[in-house]
Design a protein around this motif. Structure first.
Motif, short mmCIF file in Angstrom:
data_model
loop_
_atom_site.label_atom_id
_atom_site.label_comp_id
_atom_site.label_asym_id
_atom_site.label_seq_id
_atom_site.Cartn_x
_atom_site.Cartn_y
_atom_site.Cartn_z
N ARG A 204 -9.35 37.16 -38.33
CA ARG A 204 -8.27 36.19 -38.49
C ARG A 204 -8.74 34.74 -38.34
NH1 ARG A 204 -5.59 40.08 -35.14
NH2 ARG A 204 -6.10 38.83 -33.30
N TRP A 205 -9.83 34.53 -37.62
CA TRP A 205 -10.22 33.17 -37.24
C TRP A 205 -11.67 32.87 -37.64
CZ3 TRP A 205 -6.66 29.93 -35.04
CH2 TRP A 205 -5.53 30.52 -34.45
N LEU A 206 -11.92 31.61 -37.91
CA LEU A 206 -13.28 31.06 -38.02
C LEU A 206 -13.45 30.04 -36.91
CD1 LEU A 206 -15.94 30.75 -39.77
CD2 LEU A 206 -14.82 28.74 -40.77
N SER A 207 -14.57 30.12 -36.20
CA SER A 207 -14.88 29.14 -35.16
C SER A 207 -16.08 28.31 -35.58
CB SER A 207 -15.17 29.84 -33.83
OG SER A 207 -15.70 28.90 -32.90
N LEU A 208 -15.95 27.00 -35.49
CA LEU A 208 -17.07 26.10 -35.76
C LEU A 208 -17.84 25.78 -34.48
CD1 LEU A 208 -15.86 23.57 -38.47
CD2 LEU A 208 -16.63 25.93 -38.68
N GLY A 209 -17.80 26.70 -33.53
CA GLY A 209 -18.61 26.55 -32.33
C GLY A 209 -17.92 25.75 -31.25
N SER A 280 -2.21 35.23 -26.23
CA SER A 280 -1.06 35.29 -27.12
C SER A 280 -1.21 34.31 -28.27
CB SER A 280 0.23 35.01 -26.34
OG SER A 280 0.18 33.73 -25.74
N TRP A 281 -1.82 33.17 -28.00
CA TRP A 281 -1.98 32.16 -29.05
C TRP A 281 -2.90 32.67 -30.16
CZ3 TRP A 281 -5.96 28.97 -30.96
CH2 TRP A 281 -5.53 27.88 -31.71
N MET A 282 -3.95 33.42 -29.82
CA MET A 282 -4.89 33.90 -30.82
C MET A 282 -4.46 35.18 -31.50
SD MET A 282 -8.71 33.14 -29.42
CE MET A 282 -9.36 33.57 -31.03
N SER A 283 -3.48 35.86 -30.94
CA SER A 283 -3.09 37.15 -31.51
C SER A 283 -2.51 37.01 -32.90
CB SER A 283 -2.09 37.84 -30.58
OG SER A 283 -0.91 37.07 -30.47
N ALA A 284 -1.91 35.87 -33.19
CA ALA A 284 -1.36 35.61 -34.53
C ALA A 284 -1.58 34.14 -34.84
CB ALA A 284 0.12 35.95 -34.58
N VAL A 291 -0.68 23.09 -34.05
CA VAL A 291 -0.17 23.67 -32.81
C VAL A 291 -1.34 24.06 -31.91
CG1 VAL A 291 1.11 25.60 -31.81
CG2 VAL A 291 1.92 24.52 -33.92
N LEU A 292 -1.29 23.60 -30.64
CA LEU A 292 -2.33 23.93 -29.68
C LEU A 292 -1.72 24.71 -28.51
CD1 LEU A 292 -4.30 20.55 -29.36
CD2 LEU A 292 -5.01 22.59 -30.58
N PRO A 293 -2.50 25.57 -27.88
CA PRO A 293 -1.98 26.27 -26.70
C PRO A 293 -1.80 25.35 -25.50
CG PRO A 293 -4.30 26.78 -27.00
CD PRO A 293 -3.87 25.99 -28.22
N VAL A 294 -2.55 24.24 -25.45
CA VAL A 294 -2.44 23.25 -24.38
C VAL A 294 -2.48 21.87 -25.03
CG1 VAL A 294 -3.51 22.31 -22.30
CG2 VAL A 294 -3.62 24.76 -22.74
N PRO A 295 -1.54 20.98 -24.74
CA PRO A 295 -1.54 19.65 -25.36
C PRO A 295 -2.80 18.86 -25.00
CG PRO A 295 0.58 20.11 -24.32
CD PRO A 295 -0.36 21.19 -23.87
#
Length: 327
Positions: A204-209, A280-284, A291-295
């Motif tokens: 589901r995700w790509l991470s640039l490190g 929960s943030w990464m599950s979907a 949108v960020l899990p923490v501002p």
């Protein structure tokens, strides 16, 4: 007070009482950064009021891969989308080929030659991947390579990518390019190829490190701009792995060992981070990549006057502040 030197950056490690009890700009001949490790929740408002930025030590950059490359590009800003498509056309006209390759010894060794040369050209560059060669080969099934070759078949760039099935992420661990590939075209193409591989593998995700949250020392401000324009958002690393980073409060008092400007990405909240939010943030993947899990907010540091904040503004930042650092 404990002093450390991180590739020329002088850091004074103090507790909260000491942090709040001294006139730290007067110490800029001795230290560049004053740091409180893992400040208590009750101390954070006091540290902020004293000018400290309460922040994660490391940020991990994530982008949802979406259903297709067109869908991925379509969610970028107009200029970033145009740059990505122009990069692909230009490289194709040059005869550059970008593809995925299993991680084996010959391919990895060829990449490490390019990578070592690349790191030698960077300010404060440390070739960590060279020392990880055996680890990569022992765990080869958990990795793949993105390789870029020119019209003559010469390797001009590459990425070592890790497969994280638990979090459904393809992580770009290390990337490198030949000296003449400086305009971002090749790295965009390599990252899009890694994104396509993630898509095909069902991730589901790509991470640039991951980068330190202080840009201007090991990671440069331009890296923040590139990653944010590529559609990624920065997430405190400990939200993804509680052992991968922590919180800290930093007060930068000197830019002697930093670029001008430098950037600090900090929390825009009074509450400490909650590692359970990351799951929960990464599950979907969110529909809105802002949108960020923490501002988070940004502080731009400069001794040469306040730079144009629009250069560093990103949709996911709550706000962008500036602070002049005395030379």
């Amino acid at each position: 007070m404990e002093m450390t030197n991180d590739s020329g950056l002088r850091i004074a490690h103090v507790d909260t009482d000491e942090a709040l009890g001294r006139d730290w700009p007067a110490y800029r001949q001795d230290a560049d950064v004053i740091r409180v490790r893992d400040p208590e929740a009750a101390d954070r408002p006091l540290l902020r009021k004293a000018g400290f930025a309460v922040k994660p030590s490391w940020l991990t950059w994530l982008a949802p891969v979406r259903a297709s490359e067109e869908d991925f590009l379509g969610r970028l800003g107009r200029r970033a989308r145009k740059n990505a498509r122009h990069s692909l056309r230009t490289l194709r006209d040059r005869g550059v080929r970008v593809g995925v390759h299993p991680l084996d010894a010959p391919a990895l060794d060829a990449f490490l030659v390019v990578y070592d040369a690349h790191m030698s050209r960077l300010r404060n560059g440390v070739p960590y991947a060279v020392g990880m060669r055996e680890q990569f080969l022992e765990q080869a099934d958990g990795y793949f390579l993105v390789r870029a070759t020119d019209a003559e078949g010469v390797l001009i760039g590459g990425c070592v990518c890790a497969l994280d099935t638990a979090d459904s992420v393809v992580r770009i661990r290390f990337s490198a390019m030949a000296a003449e590939e400086r305009n971002g075209q090749l790295v965009r193409a390599m990252y899009l190829m890694a994104c396509q591989e993630a898509r095909e593998r069902g991730h589901r995700w790509l991470s640039l490190g991951s980068d330190p949250s202080l840009y201007g020392h090991v990671a440069q401000p331009g890296l923040f701009i590139f990653k944010s324009q590529f559609g990624c958002v920065p997430v405190p690393s400990q939200l993804l792995d509680p052992e991968d980073g922590s919180d800290e409060a930093d007060l930068v008092v000197s830019l002697r060992a930093l670029t001008d400007p430098s950037l600090v990405v900090a929390y825009d909240t009074e509450r400490p981070t909650d590692p359970t939010k990351g799951e929960s943030w990464m599950s979907a993947p969110p529909e809105d990549t802002a949108v960020l899990p923490v501002p988070l907010r940004m502080e731009i540091l400069s001794a040469a006057g306040v730079p144009d904040p629009s250069l560093y503004t990103a949709a996911f930042l709550s706000r962008v502040d500036s602070r002049v650092i005395a030379p």
